[in-house]
Design an enzyme around this catalytic site. Structure first.
Site, PDB file in Angstrom:
ATOM      1  CE1 TYR A 124      46.939  40.137  36.199  1.00  0.00           C
ATOM      2  CE2 TYR A 124      45.716  41.979  37.089  1.00  0.00           C
ATOM      3  CZ  TYR A 124      46.909  41.392  36.735  1.00  0.00           C
ATOM      4  OH  TYR A 124      48.081  42.069  36.936  1.00  0.00           O
ATOM      5  CE  LYS A 173      59.357  30.686  32.589  1.00  0.00           C
ATOM      6  NZ  LYS A 173      60.767  31.010  32.306  1.00  0.00           N
ATOM      7  CG  ASP A 206      62.499  33.777  31.600  1.00  0.00           C
ATOM      8  OD1 ASP A 206      61.840  33.690  30.533  1.00  0.00           O
ATOM      9  OD2 ASP A 206      63.096  32.804  32.090  1.00  0.00           O
ATOM     10  CG  ASP A 230      49.536  44.673  35.618  1.00  0.00           C
ATOM     11  OD1 ASP A 230      49.757  45.871  35.351  1.00  0.00           O
ATOM     12  OD2 ASP A 230      49.038  44.307  36.697  1.00  0.00           O
TER      13      ASP A 230
END
Ligand code: NAD
Length: 370
Positions: A124, A173, A206, A230
């Site tokens: 962002y 990740k 994930d 988010d």
């Protein structure tokens, strides 16, 4: 002492749900003066800009704000007002509790966790551009800094301690993002030993999504970067009963802005149909932040009893498929009036009963006729 609080009604359903929260605030009897300022589409109409200086001035002056959702144009138009507000006021910690209320509207009645999301950087950051003149390739820069990672991870551990929670999970990740992901992971691994009383572990984003929809009751506090936070906070809102009941808070140094997880839901704007609970629970968090614990407890109890009774609830808590006992839906304002009516009557010292055991909604025999 009168509390002076910034109020940003926002767009779409924002004015309806913030009116609902104001009604409930009045029912607490606390002396509150609302400093109303517009941002988003209303501000564009009034002053030509979606985020006038008056908004920043008001929040800096009052230190605390209650905010409705603000529409962001998709794929173009002006930059997100929400992102700009967080970045310019350095509201770095987005805290989104996901707690199933009275076991209604959810298949996971034992859900009770908090998503702590870094809110000023990551994907962002606003650093993005087309790579070629024909617009066939584009890049968005994922900015992760050690300073912001340390700050949000420390916030998550401290929040866990304050709320008597015992488990913090870092979500990243780092297997694929070997710089940004690894930086966040390293910050977490180096901070965790300072909190030996708290179980610290990690999940890849994930796997985290899969784990949450299978056994959310095994998680407590999740700390993560901006985009993952988010997405996870909407997922967790769904586990706890939907966007209509999911509050949120943004904290910076000496400033706090309380806003629901949900957006402006334009399709319901002006229909008096949206669930006011998320915004009302934002008010509850705000009053807790101000140290008004009894008023905050009364609001939570009044919300809990209204949802548990299920006589006056909005469509999202009333429909078959979302509840064990379908009822005709009430309006946003009717549900707000019902919660406000209960606020002075409830006994917040009576413990909230334990959640019903998890199972498919609509088949739990213990709820028959309740
Ligand atoms: P949304 O949260 O507005 O709506 C998603 C779904 O949830 C819709 O089906 C909607 O009807 C339902 N919903 C949302 N709030 C509800 C409520 N209180 N009661 C009952 N149902 C409710 O998300 P969206 O449609 O993706 O976004 C709409 C606009 O809101 C976009 O412009 C987006 O950028 C903006 N947005 C703003 C914020 C914010 O201000 N913090 C957050 C998210 C989205």
């Amino acid at each position: 002492m009168t509390y002076r609080i910034t109020l940003i009604p926002g767009d779409g359903i924002g004015p309806e749900v913030t009116d609902a929260a104001r009604l409930v605030a009045t029912a607490t009897g606390l002396p509150i003066e609302w400093d109303v300022v517009d941002a988003g589409e209303r501000a564009i109409r009034a002053s030509g800009t979606p985020l006038p200086d008056a908004v920043f001035d008001s929040i800096r002056r009052n230190k605390v704000a209650l905010k409705g959702p603000i529409t962001t144009p998709i794929g173009g138009g002006f930059r997100s007002v929400n992102v700009a507000l967080r970045q310019q006021l350095d509201l770095y910690a987005s805290v989104r509790p996901a707690r199933a209320i009275a076991g209604e509207g959810t298949r996971f009645p034992e859900t009770n966790l908090i998503v702590v999301r870094e809110a000023t950087e990551g994907l962002y950051s606003g650093v993005e551009h087309w790579v070629d003149r024909d617009h066939t390739a584009a890049e968005t820069v994922n900015v992760i800094t050690r300073k912001a990672s340390d700050r949000i991870i420390r916030f998550a551990f401290e929040r866990a301690r304050r709320d008597h929670r015992h488990h913090v999970t870092a979500v990243h990740k780092a297997n694929i993002m070997k710089t940004t992901g690894a930086l966040f992971q390293t910050a977490f691994r180096e901070m965790a030993p300072q909190y030996p009383d708290i179980l610290a572990d990690e999940r890849l984003i994930d796997n985290m999504c899969m784990q949450l929809v299978k056994k959310p009751e095994e998680y407590d506090v999740l700390v993560t970067t901006n985009l993952f936070g988010d997405i996870l906070s909407d997922l967790c809102a769904g586990l706890a009963g939907g966007l209509g009941v999911a509050p949120g808070a943004l904290y910076g140094e000496g400033l706090a802005v309380f806003e629901p997880v949900h957006g402006s839901a334009p399709k319901y704007a002006g229909q008096d149909k949206a669930d006011p609970v998320a915004e009302i629970l934002c008010l509850e968090l705000l009053l807790r932040h101000l140290g008004e614990t009894e008023a905050a407890d009364r609001i939570f109890r009044a919300v809990w009893e209204t949802i548990h009774e299920k006589k006056v609830v909005t469509y999202d808590l009333a429909l078959p498929g979302y509840t064990a006992r379908p009822v005709p839906p009430s309006s946003c304002s009717a549900m707000a009036r019902e919660i406000a009516r209960k606020v002075p009557l409830v006994d917040p010292s009576v413990p909230i009963p334990p959640a019903r055991p998890a199972g498919p909604v609509g088949t739990d025999p213990s709820l028959e006729g309740s």
